[in-house]
Scaffold this motif. Sequence first.
Motif, PDB file in Angstrom:
ATOM      1  N   ASP A 190     -25.397 -10.701  19.367  1.00 17.66           N
ATOM      2  CA  ASP A 190     -26.833 -10.862  19.179  1.00 17.66           C
ATOM      3  C   ASP A 190     -27.232 -12.168  19.844  1.00 17.66           C
ATOM      4  O   ASP A 190     -26.924 -13.242  19.327  1.00 17.66           O
ATOM      5  CB  ASP A 190     -27.189 -10.912  17.686  1.00 17.66           C
ATOM      6  N   ASN A 191     -27.888 -12.074  20.991  1.00 12.83           N
ATOM      7  CA  ASN A 191     -28.272 -13.252  21.780  1.00 12.83           C
ATOM      8  C   ASN A 191     -27.042 -14.115  22.056  1.00 12.83           C
ATOM      9  O   ASN A 191     -26.144 -13.690  22.734  1.00 12.83           O
ATOM     10  CB  ASN A 191     -29.386 -14.029  21.092  1.00 12.83           C
ATOM     11  N   ASN A 192     -26.971 -15.316  21.485  1.00  6.27           N
ATOM     12  CA  ASN A 192     -25.852 -16.226  21.729  1.00  6.27           C
ATOM     13  C   ASN A 192     -24.813 -16.208  20.609  1.00  6.27           C
ATOM     14  O   ASN A 192     -23.937 -17.051  20.567  1.00  6.27           O
ATOM     15  CB  ASN A 192     -26.358 -17.659  21.923  1.00  6.27           C
ATOM     16  N   PHE A 193     -24.904 -15.253  19.701  1.00  9.98           N
ATOM     17  CA  PHE A 193     -24.028 -15.207  18.536  1.00  9.98           C
ATOM     18  C   PHE A 193     -23.155 -13.969  18.605  1.00  9.98           C
ATOM     19  O   PHE A 193     -23.642 -12.863  18.832  1.00  9.98           O
ATOM     20  CB  PHE A 193     -24.873 -15.200  17.258  1.00  9.98           C
ATOM     21  N   THR A 194     -21.843 -14.122  18.418  1.00 11.96           N
ATOM     22  CA  THR A 194     -20.911 -13.003  18.443  1.00 11.96           C
ATOM     23  C   THR A 194     -20.321 -12.810  17.053  1.00 11.96           C
ATOM     24  O   THR A 194     -19.795 -13.749  16.466  1.00 11.96           O
ATOM     25  CB  THR A 194     -19.773 -13.268  19.451  1.00 11.96           C
ATOM     26  N   SER A 195     -20.426 -11.604  16.524  1.00  7.66           N
ATOM     27  CA  SER A 195     -19.843 -11.262  15.219  1.00  7.66           C
ATOM     28  C   SER A 195     -18.610 -10.399  15.438  1.00  7.66           C
ATOM     29  O   SER A 195     -18.635  -9.450  16.223  1.00  7.66           O
ATOM     30  CB  SER A 195     -20.848 -10.485  14.368  1.00  7.66           C
TER      31      SER A 195
END
Length: 118
Positions: free
Chosen positions: A96-101
Amino acid sequence: MSIKKLFPLAIGLDVRGRTHTGCIVNGVRFHVQRRDELRKSQYCGIVVAGYHENQEIDIYGIIVDILELEYVEENRVLLFKCKWFDLRKKTGMRKDNNFTSICVKRFWYEHDSFVLAT
């Protein structure tokens, strides 16, 4: 590579390897998972570039052990033993945008768990 550098490798490992709970490699701190479990700051996560099905991907994991292999003439190599997260399915990783889960419940590459710490 010169003969001087190859000689220690040709002789082989010293039988007295060591394990560590943490180390610093190129200015970056790394710890094993069991050391980080009850701490606010955690340094056991790792990401490496790798190949899966002939495609270059980032492989995410956690460090479970740090091994120091010693050769003659004070030559040392650090290896990280890791548990790699399974990213094969759509539920394994989400960006999600600059965040990786990452889903941390499934693992893969259990027989290919070591990475050279460089």
